[in-house]
Design an enzyme around this catalytic site. Structure first.
Site, short mmCIF file in Angstrom:
data_model
loop_
_atom_site.label_atom_id
_atom_site.label_comp_id
_atom_site.label_asym_id
_atom_site.label_seq_id
_atom_site.Cartn_x
_atom_site.Cartn_y
_atom_site.Cartn_z
N MET A 131 50.09 34.84 48.47
CA MET A 131 49.22 36.01 48.55
C MET A 131 47.82 35.66 48.08
SD MET A 131 51.49 39.28 47.48
CE MET A 131 53.07 39.59 48.30
N HIS B 99 46.39 42.58 45.45
CA HIS B 99 47.67 42.45 46.14
C HIS B 99 48.77 42.30 45.10
CE1 HIS B 99 47.18 38.24 45.18
NE2 HIS B 99 46.05 38.19 45.86
N GLY C 258 39.08 41.82 42.52
CA GLY C 258 39.39 43.01 43.33
C GLY C 258 40.14 42.69 44.61
N SER D 168 43.58 37.48 48.39
CA SER D 168 42.71 38.51 48.95
C SER D 168 42.08 38.05 50.25
CB SER D 168 41.61 38.86 47.94
OG SER D 168 42.18 39.27 46.71
N LYS E 19 48.82 30.92 38.50
CA LYS E 19 48.85 29.47 38.67
C LYS E 19 48.66 29.06 40.12
CE LYS E 19 51.80 28.40 34.72
NZ LYS E 19 53.12 27.81 34.36
N GLY F 147 50.27 39.83 44.01
CA GLY F 147 50.04 38.74 43.07
C GLY F 147 49.30 39.24 41.85
N HIS F 148 48.24 40.03 42.08
CA HIS F 148 47.50 40.61 40.96
C HIS F 148 48.40 41.51 40.11
CE1 HIS F 148 44.06 39.88 43.84
NE2 HIS F 148 43.60 39.31 42.75
#
Lengths: 284, 284
Positions: free
Chosen positions: A217, A41, A38, A219, A181, A43-44
């Site tokens: 990035m 950002h 959760g 969290s 990665k 990246g997710h």
């Protein structure tokens, strides 16, 4: 008002999740899983795009959101790990590519409070056992790849990751699963586990997504003050400098490592390790 | 000549096995797995019957035959474990209840010969690593239930069993899997692993099948001479005597254990352990 077509379905129950996934498979769709903790950002969101891109045909993308206690040591930041479920849902809906969000309240069988926690293999204990009482007792370890690098300072981390990912695989039963990665050792551990345990899952790895100034990035970046955030740039800067040096023919591995360590320390960083993956052997 | 309708299909390849299993599921059948190491006896055939009985509707029964090197220590009997594939196939065909036999040549990724074997957690090494070179490095451990009883004298056994069963689960993807309770600790380990890792599999346990004279059926019984076989009856006899004593109100747990040990030793047996499951606490 009916939900928009791209609004993800929110699923909290394991059995409902598995049944949902099997329905999608019966409809001829591949199921792609993007496991996250959760506080999403870009990246997710790149993992979501990669899931769609990896599927040869129709795909149902499931994003799981679960902060896994068994990969945190009691000294780590489980209690302060950032979360924003409403914000996460908004971001996922905006992609138009996520069919379901799996956010279970808990994934572990818990023991009686006050029951003494048994040490994990190697004597390490995670926040799962530390919460008082343990009932879950099955652990997956990738015994070579979990050693060294991040494994040295985080003795329960890869055991917790391999175990929870295996649980998510058995619940969601995906055809594809996507990992960043940025957490390179984790990515290798997952790939090795999938190979060794014969999971019928294609593992897709995605490249690091960075802020405009080069910061990877994460969290956890939300915890950085302005000053700390500035100092954190020493990580990307020193790595980029080393990369440029190698590309320019510098093959003094130890010297390059020393320079990275020096840059990090000058920025006030405490260095766990600096290592070149696979280049270690050819450069030194 | 066409094979009889009940002749099991013989499958050696992992991918073929998984595809076969998914076809049966798509036909609306449950898939039931009976994992064995071959050299089948009536105990194994009772597992097949239990698989059929456990399914609520149509079922495709898969019997796997694989002598798993990772559950044998180098000091144990991997090299002399009995086998009779043709005989096994005949017996399974005769049941008329087995749809496929999965007999992979190997289930592990192997390393380079001569590469030093890394010790498993706890320093123990199985026949897998001992074979020279290791590449497989992912192990599943059920950390409490694997301790004690058979785990004390067989340090790699339950690790090897949990890992290979997990691999078989991921290859065959069964809805049901059947295990004999003769190997009671193994049965408990499997049940716990399935619970902890969220495998979507119903685990069925079957009771011990005995020869007419009381000896528990086991593939390894073939190694017993007439004299040894006679002495081995001391195991069932002493256990039955203890059971009768308990049913008659004898609650002296330690005394009952001592009597069993004495009977076994008088027959020339070397005793690893004698233990009452769960009664230990109420009887002593």
């Amino acid at each position: 008002m009916a939900a928009a077509a791209h609004e993800p379905e929110v699923i909290r129950d394991k059995a409902v999740m598995r049944a949902w996934s099997r329905c999608r498979r019966a409809e001829g769709k591949a199921v792609a899983l993007v496991p996250t903790m959760g506080f999403l950002h870009d990246g997710h969101l790149s993992l979501v795009s990669a899931a769609v891109a990896a599927a040869a045909g129709p795909v149902a993308v499931v994003v799981s959101i679960y902060v896994n206690p068994s990969q945190f040591a009691p000294t780590e930041d489980l209690a302060t790990y950032p979360s924003d479920f409403a914000g996460d849902l908004r971001k996922l809906a905006a992609t138009g590519a996520v069919a379901a969000v799996f956010c279970p309240p808990d994934l572990y069988v818990r023991g009686r409070a006050g029951h003494p926690a048994a040490g994990a293999s190697g004597g390490a204990v995670s926040c799962l056992e530390d919460a008082g009482g343990h009932a879950h007792e099955t652990w997956i370890r990738v015994e070579q790849l979990e050693k060294g690098l991040c494994g040295s300072s985080r003795p329960v981390f890869f055991r917790g990751v391999a175990t929870v990912v295996s649980k998510l695989f058995n619940i969601v039963e995906p055809d594809i699963a996507v990992f960043g990665k940025k957490d390179y050792q984790q990515w290798r551990v997952i790939c090795r586990m999938v190979r060794d345990l014969d999971f019928a899952i294609e593992i897709v790895g995605t490249e690091i997504v960075r802020e405009a100034d080069g910061l990877a990035m994460s969290s956890r970046n939300v915890h950085l003050s302005c000053e700390e955030r500035e100092k954190a740039l020493s990580i990307s800067r020193s790595l980029m400098n080393a990369r440029t040096a190698v590309l320019n023919g510098n093959n003094h591995g130890q010297q390059l490592k020393d320079e990275i360590v020096q840059t990090l320390k000058e920025a006030g960083g405490q260095v766990d390790y600096v290592e070149f993956q696979s280049l270690t052997f050819s450069l030194d």
